[in-house]
Design a protein around this motif. Sequence first.
Motif, PDB file in Angstrom:
ATOM      1  N   GLY A   1       0.814  -1.211   0.000  1.00  0.00           N
ATOM      2  CA  GLY A   1       0.000   0.000   0.000  1.00  0.00           C
ATOM      3  C   GLY A   1       0.845   1.257   0.000  1.00  0.00           C
ATOM      4  N   PHE A   2       1.936   1.250   0.782  1.00  0.00           N
ATOM      5  CA  PHE A   2       2.839   2.398   0.827  1.00  0.00           C
ATOM      6  C   PHE A   2       3.491   2.613  -0.535  1.00  0.00           C
ATOM      7  N   LEU A   3       3.987   1.535  -1.139  1.00  0.00           N
ATOM      8  CA  LEU A   3       4.641   1.650  -2.445  1.00  0.00           C
ATOM      9  C   LEU A   3       3.664   2.137  -3.513  1.00  0.00           C
ATOM     10  N   ALA A   4       2.438   1.620  -3.468  1.00  0.00           N
ATOM     11  CA  ALA A   4       1.441   2.003  -4.466  1.00  0.00           C
ATOM     12  C   ALA A   4       1.110   3.485  -4.375  1.00  0.00           C
ATOM     13  N   ARG A   5       0.929   3.979  -3.139  1.00  0.00           N
ATOM     14  CA  ARG A   5       0.506   5.368  -2.952  1.00  0.00           C
ATOM     15  C   ARG A   5       1.632   6.363  -3.174  1.00  0.00           C
ATOM     16  N   HIS A   6       2.824   6.040  -2.710  1.00  0.00           N
ATOM     17  CA  HIS A   6       3.902   7.033  -2.686  1.00  0.00           C
ATOM     18  C   HIS A   6       4.939   6.871  -3.794  1.00  0.00           C
ATOM     19  N   ILE A   7       4.941   5.730  -4.471  1.00  0.00           N
ATOM     20  CA  ILE A   7       5.951   5.519  -5.518  1.00  0.00           C
ATOM     21  C   ILE A   7       5.311   5.119  -6.847  1.00  0.00           C
ATOM     22  N   ILE A   8       4.587   4.007  -6.869  1.00  0.00           N
ATOM     23  CA  ILE A   8       4.095   3.464  -8.139  1.00  0.00           C
ATOM     24  C   ILE A   8       3.113   4.411  -8.815  1.00  0.00           C
ATOM     25  N   PHE A   9       2.095   4.858  -8.077  1.00  0.00           N
ATOM     26  CA  PHE A   9       1.103   5.731  -8.710  1.00  0.00           C
ATOM     27  C   PHE A   9       1.698   7.084  -9.102  1.00  0.00           C
TER      28      PHE A   9
ATOM     29  N   VAL B   1       4.751   7.755  -9.987  1.00  0.00           N
ATOM     30  CA  VAL B   1       5.604   7.524 -11.160  1.00  0.00           C
ATOM     31  C   VAL B   1       4.736   7.326 -12.398  1.00  0.00           C
ATOM     32  N   PHE B   2       3.654   6.558 -12.262  1.00  0.00           N
ATOM     33  CA  PHE B   2       2.747   6.333 -13.382  1.00  0.00           C
ATOM     34  C   PHE B   2       2.176   7.660 -13.869  1.00  0.00           C
ATOM     35  N   CYS B   3       1.800   8.515 -12.929  1.00  0.00           N
ATOM     36  CA  CYS B   3       1.283   9.840 -13.302  1.00  0.00           C
ATOM     37  C   CYS B   3       2.349  10.683 -13.995  1.00  0.00           C
ATOM     38  N   GLY B   4       3.604  10.461 -13.630  1.00  0.00           N
ATOM     39  CA  GLY B   4       4.683  11.276 -14.167  1.00  0.00           C
ATOM     40  C   GLY B   4       4.914  11.121 -15.656  1.00  0.00           C
ATOM     41  N   TYR B   5       4.532   9.968 -16.217  1.00  0.00           N
ATOM     42  CA  TYR B   5       4.779   9.798 -17.647  1.00  0.00           C
ATOM     43  C   TYR B   5       3.509   9.499 -18.439  1.00  0.00           C
ATOM     44  N   GLN B   6       2.338   9.666 -17.810  1.00  0.00           N
ATOM     45  CA  GLN B   6       1.080   9.436 -18.512  1.00  0.00           C
ATOM     46  C   GLN B   6       0.314  10.743 -18.662  1.00  0.00           C
ATOM     47  N   SER B   7       0.085  11.155 -19.888  1.00  0.00           N
ATOM     48  CA  SER B   7      -0.793  12.299 -20.137  1.00  0.00           C
ATOM     49  C   SER B   7      -2.240  11.824 -20.079  1.00  0.00           C
ATOM     50  N   TRP B   8      -3.169  12.757 -20.139  1.00  0.00           N
ATOM     51  CA  TRP B   8      -4.593  12.414 -20.181  1.00  0.00           C
ATOM     52  C   TRP B   8      -4.867  11.533 -21.401  1.00  0.00           C
ATOM     53  N   ASN B   9      -4.424  11.995 -22.592  1.00  0.00           N
ATOM     54  CA  ASN B   9      -4.684  11.240 -23.819  1.00  0.00           C
ATOM     55  C   ASN B   9      -3.995   9.885 -23.817  1.00  0.00           C
ATOM     56  N   ARG B  10      -2.780   9.850 -23.319  1.00  0.00           N
ATOM     57  CA  ARG B  10      -2.048   8.588 -23.244  1.00  0.00           C
ATOM     58  C   ARG B  10      -2.756   7.611 -22.312  1.00  0.00           C
ATOM     59  N   SER B  11      -3.324   8.101 -21.226  1.00  0.00           N
ATOM     60  CA  SER B  11      -4.035   7.235 -20.288  1.00  0.00           C
ATOM     61  C   SER B  11      -5.281   6.633 -20.930  1.00  0.00           C
ATOM     62  N   GLU B  12      -5.983   7.432 -21.733  1.00  0.00           N
ATOM     63  CA  GLU B  12      -7.138   6.893 -22.460  1.00  0.00           C
ATOM     64  C   GLU B  12      -6.703   5.782 -23.410  1.00  0.00           C
ATOM     65  N   LEU B  13      -5.566   5.982 -24.073  1.00  0.00           N
ATOM     66  CA  LEU B  13      -5.051   4.973 -24.998  1.00  0.00           C
ATOM     67  C   LEU B  13      -4.654   3.704 -24.258  1.00  0.00           C
ATOM     68  N   VAL B  14      -3.982   3.860 -23.115  1.00  0.00           N
ATOM     69  CA  VAL B  14      -3.574   2.698 -22.322  1.00  0.00           C
ATOM     70  C   VAL B  14      -4.810   1.931 -21.846  1.00  0.00           C
ATOM     71  N   TYR B  15      -5.832   2.652 -21.405  1.00  0.00           N
ATOM     72  CA  TYR B  15      -7.074   2.009 -20.978  1.00  0.00           C
ATOM     73  C   TYR B  15      -7.632   1.140 -22.102  1.00  0.00           C
ATOM     74  N   LYS B  16      -7.686   1.693 -23.316  1.00  0.00           N
ATOM     75  CA  LYS B  16      -8.234   0.953 -24.456  1.00  0.00           C
ATOM     76  C   LYS B  16      -7.325  -0.207 -24.831  1.00  0.00           C
TER      77      LYS B  16
END
Length: 200
Positions: free
Chosen positions: A22-30, A32-47
């Motif tokens: 839980g600590f890693l997910a909240r403070h590191i993984i998420f 970092v994921f936000c750091g290289y995902q734009s809004w449009n890129r996130s929509e593409l990854v979802y699809k």
Amino acid sequence: MTVNESTPELEAPGAGLPLLQGFLARHIIFPVFCGYQSWNRSELVYKQESDLILNDCVHLHPEDLTKPILIDRIMGIEDSSRYWSVSMTLEHLMIVGEAVRTTIISLSRGYAPDFVADTAAVKPVGKYGHEVIELFRGFVDDYVWKIQEKAEDRNSATTFEHPWFGPLTAYQWVVMGAMHQRIHRRQIERICAGLESYHQ
């Protein structure tokens, strides 16, 4: 990965992640994921993740689609989610997806949705059979389309509390939706592997 004839004893829904995970997910993984995902890129990854999910399950026999498989714990899922079928996982993705989409659109318009995000409240009940595949396919297309058409201010500072990650903006919820889809794609891969072992 095993098929159980009886329901295994697992933690209660809503118990959350192990402390370190839980600590890693909240403070590191998420973050970092936000750091290289734009809004449009996130929509593409979802699809893209959704397409991979469909590729994994579209050829499953109806009985296999609804057969729960006990998998090893993976990053991002509660213990109570380890004994699901593919159908249950798709049901969960639609439940969560509906809530996430509502949250994104609301936050982009400057207000929070009128519900509390609760992991225990989005567990599947196993109500679908083989029809879940087409329901999921249609939901994915609708999810992306509605966000693209109805979200207004993508830079809105309004936040809504996620039970694991804290207050998130509309943009961060878009990223979270993509990450959530990826986590459960990995879960479905493990369920399908368990089904293959079961039939050998």
